[in-house]
Design an enzyme around this catalytic site. Structure first.
Site, mmCIF file in Angstrom:
data_model
loop_
_atom_site.group_PDB
_atom_site.id
_atom_site.type_symbol
_atom_site.label_atom_id
_atom_site.label_comp_id
_atom_site.label_asym_id
_atom_site.label_seq_id
_atom_site.Cartn_x
_atom_site.Cartn_y
_atom_site.Cartn_z
ATOM 1 N N HIS A 166 0.861 -1.190 0.000
ATOM 2 C CA HIS A 166 0.000 0.000 0.000
ATOM 3 C C HIS A 166 0.895 1.237 0.000
ATOM 4 C CE1 HIS A 166 -3.174 2.834 1.114
ATOM 5 N NE2 HIS A 166 -4.018 1.892 0.745
ATOM 6 N N ASP A 179 -7.918 -5.311 -0.067
ATOM 7 C CA ASP A 179 -8.395 -6.181 -1.156
ATOM 8 C C ASP A 179 -8.009 -7.635 -0.978
ATOM 9 O OD1 ASP A 179 -7.638 -3.362 -3.046
ATOM 10 O OD2 ASP A 179 -9.659 -4.185 -2.812
HETATM 11 C C1 SDX Z 1 -6.255 0.035 -2.904
HETATM 12 O O1 SDX Z 1 -4.475 4.520 -2.056
HETATM 13 C C2 SDX Z 1 -5.411 3.905 -1.424
HETATM 14 O O2 SDX Z 1 -5.837 4.293 -0.342
HETATM 15 C C3 SDX Z 1 -6.005 2.733 -2.172
HETATM 16 C C4 SDX Z 1 -7.013 1.886 -1.401
HETATM 17 C C5 SDX Z 1 -8.304 2.639 -1.141
HETATM 18 O O3 SDX Z 1 -9.023 2.254 -0.206
HETATM 19 O O4 SDX Z 1 -8.632 3.551 -1.950
HETATM 20 O O5 SDX Z 1 -6.454 1.489 -0.165
HETATM 21 C C6 SDX Z 1 -7.398 0.642 -2.193
HETATM 22 O O6 SDX Z 1 -6.001 0.378 -4.034
HETATM 23 C C7 SDX Z 1 -5.387 -0.950 -2.174
HETATM 24 C C8 SDX Z 1 -4.155 -1.405 -3.025
HETATM 25 C C9 SDX Z 1 -4.641 -2.513 -3.961
HETATM 26 N N1 SDX Z 1 -3.544 -2.884 -4.903
HETATM 27 C C10 SDX Z 1 -2.935 -4.053 -4.838
HETATM 28 O O7 SDX Z 1 -3.115 -4.882 -3.943
HETATM 29 C C11 SDX Z 1 -1.968 -4.307 -6.002
HETATM 30 C C12 SDX Z 1 -0.657 -4.889 -5.469
HETATM 31 N N2 SDX Z 1 0.070 -3.827 -4.745
HETATM 32 C C13 SDX Z 1 0.894 -2.967 -5.479
HETATM 33 O O8 SDX Z 1 0.922 -2.944 -6.836
HETATM 34 C C14 SDX Z 1 1.482 -1.803 -4.716
HETATM 35 O O9 SDX Z 1 1.799 -2.238 -3.465
HETATM 36 C C15 SDX Z 1 0.630 -0.564 -4.639
HETATM 37 C C16 SDX Z 1 0.186 -0.117 -5.972
HETATM 38 C C17 SDX Z 1 -0.549 -0.807 -3.773
HETATM 39 C C18 SDX Z 1 1.478 0.531 -3.997
HETATM 40 O O10 SDX Z 1 2.491 0.827 -4.884
HETATM 41 P P1 SDX Z 1 3.621 1.879 -4.507
HETATM 42 O O11 SDX Z 1 3.333 2.600 -3.259
HETATM 43 O O12 SDX Z 1 3.909 2.687 -5.736
HETATM 44 O O13 SDX Z 1 4.828 0.948 -4.181
HETATM 45 P P2 SDX Z 1 5.883 0.445 -5.218
HETATM 46 O O14 SDX Z 1 5.194 -0.123 -6.414
HETATM 47 O O15 SDX Z 1 6.869 1.533 -5.420
HETATM 48 O O16 SDX Z 1 6.529 -0.761 -4.400
HETATM 49 C C19 SDX Z 1 7.610 -0.536 -3.517
HETATM 50 C C20 SDX Z 1 8.423 -1.834 -3.595
HETATM 51 C C21 SDX Z 1 8.846 -2.199 -5.034
HETATM 52 O O17 SDX Z 1 10.009 -3.006 -4.941
HETATM 53 P P3 SDX Z 1 11.484 -2.284 -5.082
HETATM 54 O O18 SDX Z 1 11.432 -1.439 -6.348
HETATM 55 O O19 SDX Z 1 11.647 -1.444 -3.839
HETATM 56 O O20 SDX Z 1 12.448 -3.411 -5.171
HETATM 57 O O21 SDX Z 1 7.614 -2.933 -3.154
HETATM 58 C C22 SDX Z 1 7.421 -3.849 -4.230
HETATM 59 C C23 SDX Z 1 7.735 -3.108 -5.510
HETATM 60 O O22 SDX Z 1 8.169 -4.004 -6.517
HETATM 61 N N3 SDX Z 1 6.006 -4.248 -4.186
HETATM 62 C C24 SDX Z 1 5.578 -5.487 -4.358
HETATM 63 C C25 SDX Z 1 4.195 -5.411 -4.179
HETATM 64 N N4 SDX Z 1 3.815 -4.149 -3.914
HETATM 65 C C26 SDX Z 1 4.970 -3.437 -3.924
HETATM 66 N N5 SDX Z 1 6.227 -6.632 -4.643
HETATM 67 C C27 SDX Z 1 5.445 -7.748 -4.738
HETATM 68 N N6 SDX Z 1 4.081 -7.757 -4.577
HETATM 69 C C28 SDX Z 1 3.436 -6.604 -4.300
HETATM 70 N N7 SDX Z 1 2.103 -6.608 -4.132
#
Ligand code: SDX
Length: 431
Positions: free
Chosen positions: A309, A366
């Site tokens: 998140h 989720d």
């Molecule tokens: C919702 O914003 C809100 O409030 C949203 C929400 C709401 O109520 O409105 O809470 C609802 O959208 C919840 C989130 C649902 N999405 C997912 O579950 C999709 C999977 N999660 C991600 O794609 C990700 O975690 C996000 C999109 C939620 C957040 O992305 P960020 O903050 O841009 O983080 P990032 O992509 O920069 O990740 C940081 C690191 C990265 O690795 P490094 O580059 O540091 O090596 O964490 C890794 C990412 O690759 N990473 C994951 C991961 N999520 C982040 N690696 C594996 N699996 C994951 N799910």
């Protein structure tokens, strides 16, 4: 001497500086007001994912991502989940206070008497193939409400804004149920005014002409709780979209339709559908380790959907509540879903793994919700539609708050330009 705290930014390369006010709210980090930065220094700020940027002031929802705190109008989500209802929570988000009995009765009556959709709106569905994704049908149908109400709404009129909020909260379940029934070839169902909000929705979803529907109090309570948990979440991507579209003066139906399309993305509200597909792809608990390995592999774009998140660097408080609820609801419904075991095993494996621990990746709202929707016989493609029904309350509360903010301006970010430098046109025979 002003008591306003400031932050001084010095640009030594140009020998310029800017004294920037430090703004604080009721809770949370202070914000540097950069309104004069460009004028003082000729520089913009750069924050493409808005990870360090507050886009607005708001009194609706507060999140502390480190502590896993979520407040709607100051009330902890845990207390609202235990004691409130979705409709009462919607009133709270819209009006800022919990309603008296009389205020709630009036609000509920207003909602109940705006649940029908225009008969012509039903014809719009005939243009969709039966396998159209329900989110596409929902976005298009909600946007089309502009065609029915555009002329009679003055976005600067408080009563018009409130009526639009009532219409949207009331009609979203009716339209959502129509999306589902169109996709399976069932006739649409009219909303029953003698039913409460969630029961009315479940009736429109599942009642068939050939036999009466026995509504399940367990299902209704579970769905009402999920709607409370999904009702608002500060300036998330879809709410920010609603605010940006609303800042242009666009009517509320068009603004909310934009929010629906933003929510659809798998990185946002579309994650609940993606989680279930991921769990089904993993299949059994013994395949969890390999899924975790893939999620860590930079060469594999597989991610653990429902994990991570932007704001929560601790457990999403909503995920905690839903996790506990999943066991209860499946038990009460007598549903034994092997995917729950896969989800629990996946959570256990990820929370022990350094990759997830170092990046503070925890289950989010989720991760478990889809297992409950599935137990309620809601098809996977409808999961994000469920999210949209609930988030409509938050979206329209933010849309109204923005219109009630004096001096609110159109949102118009700047950029770092990386294209070609200025150059002259070259005739085709000279290229
Ligand atoms: C919702 O914003 C809100 O409030 C949203 C929400 C709401 O109520 O409105 O809470 C609802 O959208 C919840 C989130 C649902 N999405 C997912 O579950 C999709 C999977 N999660 C991600 O794609 C990700 O975690 C996000 C999109 C939620 C957040 O992305 P960020 O903050 O841009 O983080 P990032 O992509 O920069 O990740 C940081 C690191 C990265 O690795 P490094 O580059 O540091 O090596 O964490 C890794 C990412 O690759 N990473 C994951 C991961 N999520 C982040 N690696 C594996 N699996 C994951 N799910």
């Amino acid at each position: 001497m002003s008591d306003t705290k400031t932050v001084k930014l010095v640009d030594e390369s140009n020998n310029r500086s800017s004294e920037l006010p430090l703004l604080s709210g009721t809770l949370g980090p202070a914000c540097v007001d950069i309104g004069n930065l460009y004028k003082d220094t000729g520089h913009f700020t750069y924050d493409p994912g808005y990870g360090s940027t507050a886009s607005t002031k708001s009194a609706i929802t507060y999140i502390d991502g480190d502590q896993g705190v979520l407040l709607y109008r100051g009330y902890p989500i845990e207390q609202l989940a235990e004691k409130s209802s979705f409709l009462e929570t919607a009133y709270l988000l819209l009006n800022g206070e919990l309603p008296s009995k009389g205020e709630f009765a009036k609000f509920e009556d207003d909602i109940t008497h705006h649940t029908m959709m225009h008969e012509s709106l039903k014809d719009f569905f005939k243009g969709f193939h039966h396998d159209a994704h329900p989110m596409a049908m929902l976005a298009a149908s909600v946007a089309s409400l502009s065609a029915f109400y555009h002329d009679d709404i003055d976005v600067d009129n408080a009563d018009d804004r409130k009526l639009a909020a009532i219409r949207l909260i009331a009609k979203m379940p009716t339209i959502a149920a129509a999306c589902f029934r169109y996709s399976i070839g069932w006739p649409f169902r009219y909303p029953r005014n003698n039913l409460e909000y969630v029961d009315r929705f479940l009736h429109m979803m599942f009642e068939v002409p050939s036999e009466p529907l026995t509504l399940s109090p367990v299902a209704a309570k579970a769905l009402d709780l999920l709607f409370i948990l999904h009702a608002d979440h500060e300036q998330n991507a879809s709410t920010s979209t609603v605010r940006l579209v609303g800042s242009t003066g666009a009517n509320p139906y068009a603004s909310i339709a934009a929010g629906i399309t933003a929510l659809w993305g798998p990185a946002h509200g579309g994650a609940n559908e993606a989680v279930l597909k991921m769990l089904e792809e993993i299949g059994t608990a013994d395949k969890v380790e390999s899924a975790v390995k893939r999620a860590k592999d930079k060469n594999d774009n597989f991610r653990l959907m429902g994990f991570g998140h932007r704001v929560y660097k601790n457990f999403d408080p909503r995920a905690k509540i839903i996790r506990e609820m999943t066991h209860k609801v499946l038990g009460e419904l007598g549903v034994n879903d092997p995917l729950l075991e896969v989800a629990l095993k996946l959570e256990e494996a990820a929370l022990k793994d350094d990759y997830f621990v170092e990046r503070k990746l925890y289950p989010n709202v989720d991760f478990y919700s889809g297992i409950i929707y599935k137990a309620l016989n809601i098809p996977t493609e409808m999961f994000t539609v469920m999210f949209a029904i609930a988030r409509t309350a938050g979206w329209i509360a933010h849309w109204i708050e923005q219109h009630e903010t004096p001096g609110a301006r159109i949102g118009r970010p700047r950029q770092i330009y990386t294209g070609a430098d200025v150059r002259n046109y070259v005739a085709a025979d000279k290229r």
